[in-house]
Enzyme design. Structure first.
Site, PDB file in Angstrom:
ATOM      1  N   PHE A 240      -8.603  13.901  11.664  1.00 29.36           N
ATOM      2  CA  PHE A 240      -8.058  14.048  13.008  1.00 29.36           C
ATOM      3  C   PHE A 240      -7.069  15.201  13.042  1.00 29.36           C
ATOM      4  O   PHE A 240      -6.394  15.484  12.062  1.00 29.36           O
ATOM      5  CB  PHE A 240      -7.387  12.735  13.447  1.00 29.36           C
ATOM      6  CG  PHE A 240      -8.372  11.621  13.582  1.00 29.36           C
ATOM      7  CD1 PHE A 240      -9.029  11.387  14.782  1.00 29.36           C
ATOM      8  CD2 PHE A 240      -8.690  10.817  12.494  1.00 29.36           C
ATOM      9  CE1 PHE A 240      -9.968  10.382  14.893  1.00 29.36           C
ATOM     10  CE2 PHE A 240      -9.629   9.812  12.601  1.00 29.36           C
ATOM     11  CZ  PHE A 240     -10.271   9.594  13.803  1.00 29.36           C
TER      12      PHE A 240
ATOM     13  N   ASN B 193      -3.240  -4.579   2.512  1.00 26.47           N
ATOM     14  CA  ASN B 193      -3.929  -3.924   1.405  1.00 26.47           C
ATOM     15  C   ASN B 193      -4.290  -4.926   0.313  1.00 26.47           C
ATOM     16  O   ASN B 193      -3.462  -5.731  -0.093  1.00 26.47           O
ATOM     17  CB  ASN B 193      -3.050  -2.808   0.849  1.00 26.47           C
ATOM     18  CG  ASN B 193      -2.804  -1.759   1.902  1.00 26.47           C
ATOM     19  OD1 ASN B 193      -3.656  -0.941   2.185  1.00 26.47           O
ATOM     20  ND2 ASN B 193      -1.632  -1.816   2.523  1.00 26.47           N
TER      21      ASN B 193
ATOM     22  N   ILE C 158      -5.579  -6.743  10.368  1.00 24.95           N
ATOM     23  CA  ILE C 158      -5.881  -8.048  10.950  1.00 24.95           C
ATOM     24  C   ILE C 158      -5.327  -8.043  12.366  1.00 24.95           C
ATOM     25  O   ILE C 158      -4.137  -7.783  12.581  1.00 24.95           O
ATOM     26  CB  ILE C 158      -5.288  -9.185  10.099  1.00 24.95           C
ATOM     27  CG1 ILE C 158      -5.875  -9.108   8.685  1.00 24.95           C
ATOM     28  CG2 ILE C 158      -5.585 -10.533  10.747  1.00 24.95           C
ATOM     29  CD1 ILE C 158      -5.247 -10.051   7.707  1.00 24.95           C
TER      30      ILE C 158
ATOM     31  N   LYS D  72       4.958   1.510   9.118  1.00 21.47           N
ATOM     32  CA  LYS D  72       6.061   2.446   9.356  1.00 21.47           C
ATOM     33  C   LYS D  72       5.639   3.681  10.143  1.00 21.47           C
ATOM     34  O   LYS D  72       6.270   4.053  11.123  1.00 21.47           O
ATOM     35  CB  LYS D  72       6.670   2.870   8.019  1.00 21.47           C
ATOM     36  CG  LYS D  72       7.359   1.725   7.306  1.00 21.47           C
ATOM     37  CD  LYS D  72       7.941   2.182   5.979  1.00 21.47           C
ATOM     38  CE  LYS D  72       8.525   0.997   5.248  1.00 21.47           C
ATOM     39  NZ  LYS D  72       7.936   0.726   3.998  1.00 21.47           N
TER      40      LYS D  72
ATOM     41  N   ARG E 183     -18.291   3.278  12.597  1.00 23.80           N
ATOM     42  CA  ARG E 183     -18.457   4.728  12.604  1.00 23.80           C
ATOM     43  C   ARG E 183     -18.152   5.300  11.225  1.00 23.80           C
ATOM     44  O   ARG E 183     -17.509   4.648  10.407  1.00 23.80           O
ATOM     45  CB  ARG E 183     -17.541   5.373  13.651  1.00 23.80           C
ATOM     46  CG  ARG E 183     -16.061   5.179  13.357  1.00 23.80           C
ATOM     47  CD  ARG E 183     -15.187   5.935  14.351  1.00 23.80           C
ATOM     48  NE  ARG E 183     -13.782   5.698  14.089  1.00 23.80           N
ATOM     49  CZ  ARG E 183     -13.051   6.354  13.191  1.00 23.80           C
ATOM     50  NH1 ARG E 183     -13.599   7.300  12.455  1.00 23.80           N
ATOM     51  NH2 ARG E 183     -11.774   6.080  13.027  1.00 23.80           N
TER      52      ARG E 183
ATOM     53  N   HIS F 114      -3.967  -9.644  14.703  1.00 34.08           N
ATOM     54  CA  HIS F 114      -3.140 -10.801  15.049  1.00 34.08           C
ATOM     55  C   HIS F 114      -1.695 -10.435  14.729  1.00 34.08           C
ATOM     56  O   HIS F 114      -1.445  -9.700  13.775  1.00 34.08           O
ATOM     57  CB  HIS F 114      -3.573 -12.020  14.218  1.00 34.08           C
ATOM     58  CG  HIS F 114      -2.753 -13.239  14.458  1.00 34.08           C
ATOM     59  ND1 HIS F 114      -2.935 -14.044  15.547  1.00 34.08           N
ATOM     60  CD2 HIS F 114      -1.733 -13.787  13.750  1.00 34.08           C
ATOM     61  CE1 HIS F 114      -2.069 -15.051  15.492  1.00 34.08           C
ATOM     62  NE2 HIS F 114      -1.325 -14.906  14.414  1.00 34.08           N
TER      63      HIS F 114
ATOM     64  N   GLU G 113      -8.547  -0.708   3.769  1.00 35.77           N
ATOM     65  CA  GLU G 113      -7.330  -1.061   4.475  1.00 35.77           C
ATOM     66  C   GLU G 113      -7.653  -1.838   5.747  1.00 35.77           C
ATOM     67  O   GLU G 113      -7.932  -1.244   6.790  1.00 35.77           O
ATOM     68  CB  GLU G 113      -6.530   0.203   4.809  1.00 35.77           C
ATOM     69  CG  GLU G 113      -6.112   0.964   3.556  1.00 35.77           C
ATOM     70  CD  GLU G 113      -5.292   2.184   3.880  1.00 35.77           C
ATOM     71  OE1 GLU G 113      -4.121   2.026   4.264  1.00 35.77           O
ATOM     72  OE2 GLU G 113      -5.838   3.292   3.763  1.00 35.77           O
TER      73      GLU G 113
ATOM     74  N   GLY H  38       0.829  -1.204   0.000  1.00 32.65           N
ATOM     75  CA  GLY H  38       0.000   0.000   0.000  1.00 32.65           C
ATOM     76  C   GLY H  38       0.861   1.250   0.000  1.00 32.65           C
ATOM     77  O   GLY H  38       1.936   1.284  -0.597  1.00 32.65           O
TER      78      GLY H  38
ATOM     79  N   THR I 163      -1.356  -2.827   7.976  1.00 32.99           N
ATOM     80  CA  THR I 163      -2.582  -3.132   7.234  1.00 32.99           C
ATOM     81  C   THR I 163      -2.258  -4.065   6.079  1.00 32.99           C
ATOM     82  O   THR I 163      -1.148  -4.070   5.569  1.00 32.99           O
ATOM     83  CB  THR I 163      -3.253  -1.851   6.709  1.00 32.99           C
ATOM     84  OG1 THR I 163      -2.333  -1.129   5.888  1.00 32.99           O
ATOM     85  CG2 THR I 163      -3.717  -0.965   7.861  1.00 32.99           C
TER      86      THR I 163
END
Length: 172
Positions: free
Chosen positions: A132, A51, A105, A43, A127, A107, A102, A37, A49
């Site tokens: 932000f 992708n 998971i 990073k 949501r 785990h 995106e 991605g 994620t």
């Protein structure tokens, strides 16, 4: 998926999930190879994620309401099914020009799974997408979304979806 595909969530899920807004009338099923991605997840955010190739997302991405979702994921030839939280949208903090999906998971994986098939079963809406004021606020909210997803996915209405045949690897 349009907004009419979202049900009001039962009270016990709302209480347990805090911010989970709804179950989906029709789950969203996404399958495709994991690709690199933007390189921000691990990073910059500390949130890896997975992708999905944009060709695999197709019409699903166009029709999905922008926001934060929860669901189940499986990878490659493994029968393991994991909880996940996923952003579908424009990532307003970064000013993306392209709508993306995106999934994070929930785990800890010991190795990369780029190129492997990922199967995502999106079952709940948390949501709307939001901007932000800082990177720290974004990271804090992503972690809160993960905590909410973990709780909600343990509830019977969500947990039963973990056994959906879609999440099983295809026989060669």
């Amino acid at each position: 998926m349009d907004s009419s595909a979202i049900n009001d969530i039962p009270r016990e899920i709302e209480d347990a999930g805090d911010d989970v807004k709804s179950l989906l009338n029709d789950v969203i099923k996404i399958k495709g190879p994991v690709v690199k991605g933007f390189g921000r997840g691990s990073k910059e955010l500390g949130i890896p994620t997975a992708n999905v190739d944009s060709d695999a997302l197709g019409q699903c991405l166009d029709e999905a309401v922008s926001g934060i979702y929860c669901g189940w994921a499986s990878i490659g030839s493994s029968d393991e099914v994991y909880k996940m939280v996923m952003s579908i949208g424009w990532n307003p903090f970064y000013g993306n020009k392209q709508k993306t999906a995106e999934p994070w998971i929930l785990h800890d994986f010991q190795e990369s799974f780029y190129g492997k098939e990922i199967r995502l079963l999106v079952v709940g809406y948390l949501r709307p997408e939001a901007n932000f004021p800082s990177l720290e606020a974004l990271i804090e909210r992503i972690h809160k979304d993960a905590d909410i997803s973990k709780k909600a996915l343990d509830l019977p209405e969500f947990l039963e979806k973990k056994n959906d045949p879609f999440l099983k690897p295809q026989s060669p």
